[in-house]
Design a protein around this motif. Structure first.
Motif, PDB file in Angstrom:
ATOM      1  N   SER A 219       3.069  -1.340  11.478  1.00 36.92           N
ATOM      2  CA  SER A 219       4.080  -1.582  10.568  1.00 36.92           C
ATOM      3  C   SER A 219       3.523  -2.276   9.869  1.00 36.92           C
ATOM      4  O   SER A 219       2.255  -3.069  10.125  1.00 36.92           O
ATOM      5  N   ASN A 220       4.031  -2.080   8.717  1.00 34.45           N
ATOM      6  CA  ASN A 220       4.036  -3.474   7.651  1.00 34.45           C
ATOM      7  C   ASN A 220       5.653  -3.885   6.933  1.00 34.45           C
ATOM      8  O   ASN A 220       6.193  -4.465   7.821  1.00 34.45           O
ATOM      9  N   ALA A 221       4.969  -4.532   5.807  1.00 34.87           N
ATOM     10  CA  ALA A 221       5.510  -5.039   5.322  1.00 34.87           C
ATOM     11  C   ALA A 221       6.969  -4.242   4.464  1.00 34.87           C
ATOM     12  O   ALA A 221       6.557  -3.872   3.159  1.00 34.87           O
ATOM     13  N   ARG A 222       8.027  -5.467   4.610  1.00 30.38           N
ATOM     14  CA  ARG A 222       9.519  -4.296   4.432  1.00 30.38           C
ATOM     15  C   ARG A 222       9.345  -4.698   2.893  1.00 30.38           C
ATOM     16  O   ARG A 222       9.839  -4.492   1.871  1.00 30.38           O
ATOM     17  N   SER A 223       9.176  -6.290   2.725  1.00 24.05           N
ATOM     18  CA  SER A 223       8.847  -6.700   1.486  1.00 24.05           C
ATOM     19  C   SER A 223       8.320  -5.989  -0.737  1.00 24.05           C
ATOM     20  O   SER A 223       8.611  -5.858  -0.704  1.00 24.05           O
ATOM     21  N   VAL A 224       7.509  -5.319   0.753  1.00 26.89           N
ATOM     22  CA  VAL A 224       6.118  -4.684  -0.541  1.00 26.89           C
ATOM     23  C   VAL A 224       6.923  -2.954  -0.293  1.00 26.89           C
ATOM     24  O   VAL A 224       6.988  -1.887  -1.221  1.00 26.89           O
ATOM     25  N   SER A 252       1.535   7.429   4.792  1.00 29.95           N
ATOM     26  CA  SER A 252       2.249   7.254   3.392  1.00 29.95           C
ATOM     27  C   SER A 252       4.023   6.639   3.445  1.00 29.95           C
ATOM     28  O   SER A 252       4.270   5.919   2.063  1.00 29.95           O
ATOM     29  N   ALA A 253       4.874   7.276   3.911  1.00 32.41           N
ATOM     30  CA  ALA A 253       6.715   6.465   3.656  1.00 32.41           C
ATOM     31  C   ALA A 253       6.166   5.114   4.276  1.00 32.41           C
ATOM     32  O   ALA A 253       7.291   3.803   3.299  1.00 32.41           O
ATOM     33  N   PHE A 254       5.106   4.473   4.600  1.00 35.92           N
ATOM     34  CA  PHE A 254       5.121   3.288   5.274  1.00 35.92           C
ATOM     35  C   PHE A 254       4.473   2.287   4.248  1.00 35.92           C
ATOM     36  O   PHE A 254       4.753   0.779   3.816  1.00 35.92           O
ATOM     37  N   VAL A 255       3.894   2.960   3.551  1.00 34.02           N
ATOM     38  CA  VAL A 255       3.136   2.473   2.475  1.00 34.02           C
ATOM     39  C   VAL A 255       4.060   2.233   1.125  1.00 34.02           C
ATOM     40  O   VAL A 255       3.603   1.057   0.224  1.00 34.02           O
ATOM     41  N   ASP A 256       3.778   3.201   0.227  1.00 37.73           N
ATOM     42  CA  ASP A 256       4.835   3.690  -0.364  1.00 37.73           C
ATOM     43  C   ASP A 256       5.178   4.856  -0.639  1.00 37.73           C
ATOM     44  O   ASP A 256       4.169   5.670  -0.695  1.00 37.73           O
ATOM     45  N   ALA A 269      -1.343  -5.885   3.390  1.00 37.95           N
ATOM     46  CA  ALA A 269      -1.588  -6.687   3.606  1.00 37.95           C
ATOM     47  C   ALA A 269      -2.112  -8.261   3.426  1.00 37.95           C
ATOM     48  O   ALA A 269      -1.996  -9.430   4.020  1.00 37.95           O
ATOM     49  N   ALA A 270      -1.993  -8.156   1.925  1.00 37.69           N
ATOM     50  CA  ALA A 270      -2.332  -9.442   0.880  1.00 37.69           C
ATOM     51  C   ALA A 270      -0.654  -9.861   1.155  1.00 37.69           C
ATOM     52  O   ALA A 270      -1.092 -11.545   1.700  1.00 37.69           O
ATOM     53  N   TYR A 271       0.157  -9.518   1.506  1.00 39.77           N
ATOM     54  CA  TYR A 271       1.226 -10.556   1.563  1.00 39.77           C
ATOM     55  C   TYR A 271       2.104 -11.482   2.966  1.00 39.77           C
ATOM     56  O   TYR A 271       1.934 -11.958   2.606  1.00 39.77           O
ATOM     57  N   ILE A 272       1.589  -9.979   4.020  1.00 36.55           N
ATOM     58  CA  ILE A 272       1.628 -10.364   5.454  1.00 36.55           C
ATOM     59  C   ILE A 272       0.459 -12.472   5.429  1.00 36.55           C
ATOM     60  O   ILE A 272       0.480 -12.771   6.172  1.00 36.55           O
ATOM     61  N   ALA A 273      -0.835 -11.556   4.702  1.00 34.32           N
ATOM     62  CA  ALA A 273      -1.849 -13.177   4.762  1.00 34.32           C
ATOM     63  C   ALA A 273      -1.454 -14.010   3.585  1.00 34.32           C
ATOM     64  O   ALA A 273      -1.149 -15.609   5.194  1.00 34.32           O
ATOM     65  N   ASP A 274      -0.864 -13.631   3.038  1.00 31.63           N
ATOM     66  CA  ASP A 274       0.135 -15.132   1.986  1.00 31.63           C
ATOM     67  C   ASP A 274       1.351 -15.562   2.839  1.00 31.63           C
ATOM     68  O   ASP A 274       1.378 -16.525   2.914  1.00 31.63           O
ATOM     69  N   LEU A 275       1.898 -15.146   3.784  1.00 32.80           N
ATOM     70  CA  LEU A 275       3.646 -14.948   4.731  1.00 32.80           C
ATOM     71  C   LEU A 275       2.544 -16.364   5.880  1.00 32.80           C
ATOM     72  O   LEU A 275       3.370 -16.908   5.745  1.00 32.80           O
ATOM     73  N   VAL A 276       1.967 -15.595   6.555  1.00 32.07           N
ATOM     74  CA  VAL A 276       1.736 -16.640   8.039  1.00 32.07           C
ATOM     75  C   VAL A 276       0.216 -16.492   8.124  1.00 32.07           C
ATOM     76  O   VAL A 276       0.285 -16.094   9.354  1.00 32.07           O
ATOM     77  N   GLY A 277      -0.577 -15.645   7.728  1.00 32.01           N
ATOM     78  CA  GLY A 277      -1.963 -16.218   7.768  1.00 32.01           C
ATOM     79  C   GLY A 277      -2.718 -15.205   7.924  1.00 32.01           C
ATOM     80  O   GLY A 277      -2.246 -13.785   8.474  1.00 32.01           O
TER      81      GLY A 277
END
Length: 361
Positions: A219-224, A252-256, A269-277
């Motif tokens: 799963s990826n980040a919905r905010s991205v 692809s559909a989950f990335v963009d 990856a960067a978004y989730i790392a910034d959000l929770v580590g």
């Protein structure tokens, strides 16, 4: 050093090719590219193809038999592992370490003995549902297998990412059978994989599962990338609060859907790392580049690809780009193995305590 892909559907390819008379499919067709990529541990999932859903329990057993046959035929190259220690031992002996997982528990309602049989074979984690509502929980968008197959054959593949569907108000959450199953899973040391659950089922399942072994394998980040199959910030935080991880998905559909690629994947990856580590990141690539046109028919036809991150061969370039984006070698070691090892060990420890066993230090 172990490098795990948390979510691989290679068994779909294997069972198809074995039906055509091939043998040692993993060794001959998949192992060479996996070795070049650096991936030496696979979360190999049992997923029931759309054209087999009417016989889910029987097909699950066929998948189990297929995996057993492959490992038996390639015993010098493959090993089914049940613990991190077994995983490292397999890698040291030059073998591909395989974790047995299952994507959707619908078959367990048809045949309740399947759960104990899967555990006996070494089940390490399970998703309660695929995209359907079943006897245990609901996925998003709530289509059953027949509806999903009809849409896919018609070329309406948006159901895969939850872009269209009946809506959250029309699908249920966790059922009483689901609550019982969650307790059985935790006691057996089977980790809860939260990918594919709809919002209601997600929150009820993470609340009801008594063990520490929770994660989302692909799963990826919905905010991205704003699709329902990706995780909201609150869901990501909830997984992190349970010390779980999120396996980043290359589909692809989950990335963009408009501009998938390595850089956009790293954005997640960067978004989730910034959000929770960074300690809450992993890889669950969900690659399907190895499926030919005949095999694709069983899952409903050709699916969109990610041009820059389409298969295991693209993984070394991904790691290079992640380093350029600021991920250290130590952080990448955590993402490729260490973070998941922590979660897996916690699930094993919890199970041992529940069974009254002494923990070996």
């Amino acid at each position: 050093m172990p490098f795990i892909d948390l979510h691989s559907d290679i068994l779909v390819d294997v069972i198809w090719r074995r039906s055509q008379g091939e043998r040692r499919v993993i060794e001959n067709r998949h192992l060479p590219v996996l070795r070049k990529s650096g991936i030496n541990v696979l979360g190999l999932t049992i997923w029931i193809e759309l054209d087999q859903a009417h016989r889910a329990a029987e097909r699950t057993r066929e998948m189990m038999e297929t995996l057993s046959a492959e490992i038996s035929e390639s015993s010098e190259k493959l090993a089914l592992v049940r613990t991190p220690a077994e995983t490292k031992a397999a890698i040291e002996s030059g073998k591909l370490a395989i974790l047995l997982t299952i994507e959707g528990m619908a078959a367990l309602d048809e045949d309740p003995t399947l759960f104990s049989d899967l555990c006996g074979q070494g089940l390490t984690s399970g998703l309660m549902t695929w995209n359907e509502a079943n006897a245990f929980a609901s996925g998003f968008p709530g289509y059953d297998y027949a509806e999903a197959r009809a849409l896919s054959i018609a070329g309406k593949g948006s159901w895969l990412s939850g872009l269209n569907g009946p809506g959250e108000e029309e699908v249920c959450g966790l059922t009483s059978k689901g609550r019982i199953l969650l307790n059985q899973m935790a006691k057996a040391g089977v980790m809860l994989d939260l990918s594919h659950l709809n919002e209601k089922s997600f929150w009820e399942a993470i609340s009801e599962y008594p063990g520490p072994g929770v994660f989302a394998s692909h799963s990826n980040a919905r905010s991205v990338c704003d699709i329902p199959r990706n995780l909201s910030d609150d869901q990501i935080k909830a997984i992190a609060e349970r010390d779980g991880i999120i396996g980043l998905n290359a589909f692809s559909a989950f990335v963009d859907s408009k501009r998938p690629g390595i850089d956009r994947f790293i954005d997640h990856a960067a978004y989730i790392a910034d959000l929770v580590g960074v300690k809450h990141l992993g890889f669950g690539f969900d690659f399907i580049d190895y499926l030919d046109n005949e095999a694709l028919k069983s899952i409903g036809g050709k699916l969109p690809s990610n041009p820059e991150l389409d298969g295991a061969a693209d993984v070394p370039r991904l790691l290079e780009q992640m380093e350029k984006r600021g991920f250290s070698s130590l952080e990448l070691e955590g993402i490729t193995w260490g973070n998941f090892e922590r979660v897996w060990n916690s699930a094993i420890t919890f199970s041992s305590i529940q069974k009254g066993n002494k923990i070996k230090k």
